[in-house]
Design a protein around this motif. Structure first.
Motif, PDB file in Angstrom:
ATOM      1  N   PRO A 134       0.821  -1.216   0.000  1.00 28.42           N
ATOM      2  CA  PRO A 134       0.000   0.000   0.000  1.00 28.42           C
ATOM      3  C   PRO A 134       0.855   1.267   0.000  1.00 28.42           C
ATOM      4  N   PRO A 135       0.284   2.392  -0.401  1.00 28.90           N
ATOM      5  CA  PRO A 135       1.036   3.645  -0.405  1.00 28.90           C
ATOM      6  C   PRO A 135       1.275   4.145   1.017  1.00 28.90           C
ATOM      7  N   ASP A 140       2.521  12.571  -2.604  1.00 28.11           N
ATOM      8  CA  ASP A 140       2.420  12.308  -4.044  1.00 28.11           C
ATOM      9  C   ASP A 140       1.608  11.057  -4.362  1.00 28.11           C
ATOM     10  N   ASN A 141       0.851  10.540  -3.389  1.00 29.48           N
ATOM     11  CA  ASN A 141      -0.062   9.438  -3.681  1.00 29.48           C
ATOM     12  C   ASN A 141      -1.141   9.911  -4.646  1.00 29.48           C
ATOM     13  N   THR A 142      -1.656   9.012  -5.467  1.00 31.44           N
ATOM     14  CA  THR A 142      -2.643   9.368  -6.489  1.00 31.44           C
ATOM     15  C   THR A 142      -3.848   8.448  -6.395  1.00 31.44           C
ATOM     16  N   LEU A 181      -3.152   5.003  -4.789  1.00 35.28           N
ATOM     17  CA  LEU A 181      -1.915   4.331  -5.185  1.00 35.28           C
ATOM     18  C   LEU A 181      -0.703   5.173  -4.834  1.00 35.28           C
ATOM     19  N   SER A 182       0.415   4.498  -4.644  1.00 33.03           N
ATOM     20  CA  SER A 182       1.680   5.220  -4.506  1.00 33.03           C
ATOM     21  C   SER A 182       2.041   5.841  -5.847  1.00 33.03           C
ATOM     22  N   LYS A 210      -8.586  -3.323  -0.516  1.00 31.74           N
ATOM     23  CA  LYS A 210      -8.005  -1.979  -0.460  1.00 31.74           C
ATOM     24  C   LYS A 210      -7.966  -1.463   0.974  1.00 31.74           C
ATOM     25  N   ASN A 211      -6.985  -0.589   1.229  1.00 34.11           N
ATOM     26  CA  ASN A 211      -6.837  -0.014   2.564  1.00 34.11           C
ATOM     27  C   ASN A 211      -7.760   1.169   2.746  1.00 34.11           C
TER      28      ASN A 211
END
Length: 206
Positions: free
Chosen positions: A21-22, A28-30, A121-122, A205-206
């Motif tokens: 996970p990011p 800068d995660n998207t 997402l990262s 998903k987190n």
């Protein structure tokens, strides 16, 4: 053989820790979005973040979001569809196309009657996803995407795509591969329907 089959079915359900996970503390995660259209799924990317890695997005310079889907050339571009088109698409390898739709509003608002799942997402995972999508476009001799015509809704276009469409390589399998490239723990070997993709997104998903 049984052990190999089990490995194939379960081996891609773990996240790729380098990308997912990011880190929640990074700026800068998207966030991308996956849209359930019933028979198929679309992946929505923020235009500003994706466009440096996608030459096809030059056609939609003013867009805020871009939804991308991959599918059978005839079935995807025809409205209304016929039963024969669907049967042919599933059971005979056929040419494929990519649909890109541009819009300004939040995807949840733009698709009020669709199930839309956000996925954070990262930065590295996002870039990997975008590159997989970009590599799905067939290019001409000048290295540019091959335009086929107007899309299905809003500001949209169809493009020639790489790969053959069939039952085991359908639009949802394509979406799952793109999602998996981001590091997300989706099992691409068990994905055939859009509902399965949505289920796995919500489950992991987190």
């Amino acid at each position: 053989m049984i052990v190999l089959s089990v490995t194939l079915l379960t081996g891609c359900t773990k996240p790729i820790s380098e990308f997912y996970p990011p880190d929640p503390d990074r700026t800068d995660n998207t966030t991308v979005y996956v849209v359930n259209h019933g028979l198929h799924t679309g992946i929505v990317l923020p235009h500003e973040d994706a466009t440096p890695y996608m030459s096809a997005f030059d056609d939609f310079k003013t867009a805020r979001y871009l939804e991308i889907g991959w599918g059978d050339e005839t079935y995807y571009q025809t409205d209304p569809n016929t039963l024969w088109m669907g049967i042919k698409a599933l059971f005979w390898p056929t040419d494929s196309v990519i649909h890109v739709a541009a819009f300004q509003t939040d995807p949840v608002t733009y698709f009020p009657n669709k199930e839309v799942v956000p996925l954070k997402l990262s930065h590295a995972g996002f870039i990997r996803m975008v590159k997989v999508i970009h590599n799905s476009f067939a290019l001409n001799q000048q290295g540019q995407p091959i335009k086929l015509g107007k899309g299905l809704y809003g500001t949209s276009k169809f493009y020639r795509a790489k790969g053959s469409f069939h039952l085991f390589n359908n639009c949802n399998v394509w979406s799952a591969r793109a999602i998996r490239s981001s590091g997300f723990p989706i099992n691409i070997f068990s994905v055939f329907t859009s509902d399965n993709i949505i289920y796995q997104l919500k489950e992991h998903k987190n």
